[in-house]
Design a protein around this motif. Structure first.
Motif, PDB file in Angstrom:
ATOM      1  N   LYS A 289       0.733  -1.095  -0.138  1.00 56.69           N
ATOM      2  CA  LYS A 289      -0.046   0.019  -0.001  1.00 56.69           C
ATOM      3  C   LYS A 289       0.840   1.315   0.001  1.00 56.69           C
ATOM      4  CE  LYS A 289      -3.567   2.439   2.505  1.00 56.69           C
ATOM      5  NZ  LYS A 289      -4.535   2.545   3.727  1.00 56.69           N
ATOM      6  N   LEU A 290       1.903   1.075   0.910  1.00 57.40           N
ATOM      7  CA  LEU A 290       2.758   2.442   0.974  1.00 57.40           C
ATOM      8  C   LEU A 290       3.476   2.742  -0.535  1.00 57.40           C
ATOM      9  CD1 LEU A 290       4.295   4.589   2.517  1.00 57.40           C
ATOM     10  CD2 LEU A 290       6.344   2.871   3.149  1.00 57.40           C
ATOM     11  N   THR A 291       3.900   1.576  -1.003  1.00 56.43           N
ATOM     12  CA  THR A 291       4.573   1.550  -2.346  1.00 56.43           C
ATOM     13  C   THR A 291       3.797   2.148  -3.395  1.00 56.43           C
ATOM     14  OG1 THR A 291       5.835  -0.260  -1.723  1.00 56.43           O
ATOM     15  CG2 THR A 291       5.785   0.245  -4.119  1.00 56.43           C
ATOM     16  N   ALA A 292       2.439   1.637  -3.448  1.00 50.46           N
ATOM     17  CA  ALA A 292       1.431   2.353  -4.196  1.00 50.46           C
ATOM     18  C   ALA A 292       1.248   3.952  -4.325  1.00 50.46           C
ATOM     19  CB  ALA A 292       0.105   1.551  -4.264  1.00 50.46           C
ATOM     20  N   ASN A 293       1.125   4.247  -2.627  1.00 46.04           N
ATOM     21  CA  ASN A 293       0.942   5.922  -2.467  1.00 46.04           C
ATOM     22  C   ASN A 293       2.257   6.524  -2.919  1.00 46.04           C
ATOM     23  OD1 ASN A 293      -1.628   5.572  -1.400  1.00 46.04           O
ATOM     24  ND2 ASN A 293      -0.849   5.083   0.511  1.00 46.04           N
ATOM     25  N   LEU A 294       3.278   5.750  -2.878  1.00 43.74           N
ATOM     26  CA  LEU A 294       4.483   6.699  -3.251  1.00 43.74           C
ATOM     27  C   LEU A 294       4.745   6.651  -4.664  1.00 43.74           C
ATOM     28  CD1 LEU A 294       7.392   4.844  -0.914  1.00 43.74           C
ATOM     29  CD2 LEU A 294       6.340   7.286  -0.809  1.00 43.74           C
ATOM     30  N   GLU A 295       4.089   5.813  -5.362  1.00 39.71           N
ATOM     31  CA  GLU A 295       4.255   5.737  -6.891  1.00 39.71           C
ATOM     32  C   GLU A 295       3.198   6.795  -7.418  1.00 39.71           C
ATOM     33  OE1 GLU A 295       5.655   1.688  -8.554  1.00 39.71           O
ATOM     34  OE2 GLU A 295       3.610   1.765  -7.637  1.00 39.71           O
ATOM     35  N   LYS A 296       1.981   6.905  -6.835  1.00 41.73           N
ATOM     36  CA  LYS A 296       1.127   7.957  -7.188  1.00 41.73           C
ATOM     37  C   LYS A 296       1.715   9.203  -6.724  1.00 41.73           C
ATOM     38  CE  LYS A 296      -2.844   5.066  -6.169  1.00 41.73           C
ATOM     39  NZ  LYS A 296      -3.850   4.817  -5.050  1.00 41.73           N
TER      40      LYS A 296
END
Length: 490
Positions: A289-296
């Motif tokens: 979830k953190l990774t997806a947020n960082l990519e966004k």
């Protein structure tokens, strides 16, 4: 009693309120002391109280504030891990034979905190000899996790993490060799920073009854803990810098600024699990979830890279070097038994448990060869940090587990996605930063379905501590951070 508006504020917010005369240092100290008196019978985070001297220091801070004096920690309540020397208070490391050892001078970091205006409330609980991820000993008893009293708060800075989570002041001092800053931060949903090796001098963070001599203890560091990422930098800047008795004679600290100041400019490698020490679905899920947020948010993210050092090999090396250091203080009969057991190991056994045993009995010749291997590892990390600014990875494989005080840690087991794993093998994840001496910032990344905190660590380049700290600060600002445990919201 209604919850004070100050109980869960950050150190920076409290400093602003003190400067604006919205609150006094005495009121902040009294607020934290009140919470300790109301709640600590349940948590047992504060093992040595020093309230009278704290209130005296708070009154002095108020007098300085009235005169317009500015200091980084002026008037802020602080707790300190039991393992630091504080003049006039016992330093035991949880060792029953040392329960009456009382140093006559402060550890260097403690002296720096006092000089910066910090108000020290007392000392926080630790495991025996600082050697566990649970915080219990015969002198002071067991510290409980504020999110679930039946579970560990982590260790060995478990009293510090529990104190922060429960609202006993915004800052605490801890230490780390096997994750002892980062693991309790993970289990209590707070922040911690393992500094670059030897960035913070260790004088006075010494097993009793030894003299507080300047000494870099291999792999071991001391560092800050807090409820917000920016507060880590505030406390680190007070603690860091060479010991004036040694390197301070000729050197000054000048850490470089963070590589970037905006999330979108960071280049990050994310690791979520490894066969050496798998992580459970809750830990993996919060990392995803953190990774997806960082990519966004525009962060450049890779999920694998050939630049990452071989985790299996470096974990085995870390186990040997860690145990070679720790075993120096083993009783002769324990050391002799370990030597015999290590000699009987087949060369084909390269399990982490076998490497820990070999490390206890390692010859100086073989230790020097391992030290060369560590130098090669540092070179690999330097190469990696030409491509990436930071590596985000697990701290522990599962959220906080129920207390387990069985004597032999090698026989304890933890469950990861329903399968048993060897308890001390969890050292592998903290070791990823400890072995090469790299800075690593622990930050909350979410909660398990049953409300237990989960976190990650951001590993940064050598002496570029401000880079993982800044990334943690930006993540907190963008996606949120610490949340108080629901049972202590009064």
């Amino acid at each position: 009693m209604a919850k004070s508006q100050w109980s869960f504020k950050t150190a920076i917010e409290l400093s602003g309120a003190l400067a604006a005369r919205k609150v006094s240092a005495v009121e902040l100290a009294e607020d934290a002391i009140g919470r300790i008196e109301r709640h600590d019978a349940k948590i047992n985070a504060i093992c040595v109280r020093d309230f009278d001297r704290a209130l005296t220091a708070a009154r002095a801070a108020d007098a300085e504030l009235a005169r317009g004096v500015t200091k980084p920690l002026l008037g802020l309540p602080v707790t300190v891990k039991e393992s630091y020397n504080i003049a006039g208070l016992p330093t035991t490391w949880g060792i029953p034979a040392q329960k009456n050892f009382t140093p006559t001078e402060d550890a260097l970091s403690v002296a720096r905190v006092k000089d910066a205006g910090g108000v020290i409330l007392g000392k926080t609980n630790v495991p025996l000899g600082l050697g566990d991820w649970q915080s219990y000993n015969e002198i002071y008893g067991t510290t409980n996790n504020p999110f679930d009293l039946g579970r560990t708060p982590g260790g060995s800075s478990g009293g510090s993490s529990a104190a922060l989570a429960a609202g006993y002041g915004p800052l605490s001092l801890g230490s780390d060799i096997g994750g002892s800053l980062r693991v309790p931060a993970f289990h209590c949903g707070v922040y911690a920073h393992k500094p670059t090796f030897a960035l913070v001098p260790g004088r006075g963070h010494t097993p009793p009854p030894f003299q507080p001599l300047p000494l870099d203890r291999d792999l071991a560091v001391t560092g800050p803990m807090a409820r917000s990422a920016a507060d880590l930098s505030l406390l680190l800047d007070v603690m860091a810098g060479p010991d004036p008795l040694e390197a301070g004679k000729g050197f000054k600290l000048a850490l470089p600024p963070p590589r970037h100041t905006a999330l979108k400019d960071f280049r990050v490698l994310v690791v979520d699990t490894d066969p050496v020490m798998p992580t459970d679905e809750v830990v993996r899920g919060t990392i995803h979830k953190l990774t997806a947020n960082l990519e966004k948010a525009g962060v450049k993210v890779d999920r694998n890279s050939p630049l990452l050092p071989n985790f299996a090999e470096t974990s085995r090396l870390y186990m040997r070097m860690l145990m070679s250091f720790l075993a120096a203080s083993f009783p002769p009969e324990v050391y002799a038994g370990a030597q015999a057991a290590a000699a009987a190991l087949p060369a084909s056994d390269i399990s982490l448990a076998a490497e820990r045993l070999r490390g206890i009995a390692i010859s100086h010749r073989n230790w020097l060869m391992d030290d060369v291997a560590r130098a090669r590892l540092r070179a690999q990390w330097r190469e990696l940090f030409k491509t990436y600014d930071a590596v985000i990875c697990p701290i522990m494989p599962t959220p906080a587990y129920p207390h387990d005080h069985s004597d032999e840690q090698e026989k304890r087991r933890i469950k990861i996605d329903g399968k048993d794993h060897i308890y001390p093998d969890q050292l592998a994840w903290p070791g990823i930063a400890t072995l090469p001496g790299l800075p690593a910032t622990a930050l909350p990344s979410g909660f398990s379905p049953d409300g237990l905190p989960v976190g990650v660590q951001i590993v940064g380049p050598w002496l570029e501590d401000r880079t993982p700290l800044k990334l943690a600060e930006l993540i907190e600002r963008e996606f949120g951070g610490f949340r108080p445990p629901p049972m202590f919201d009064d």
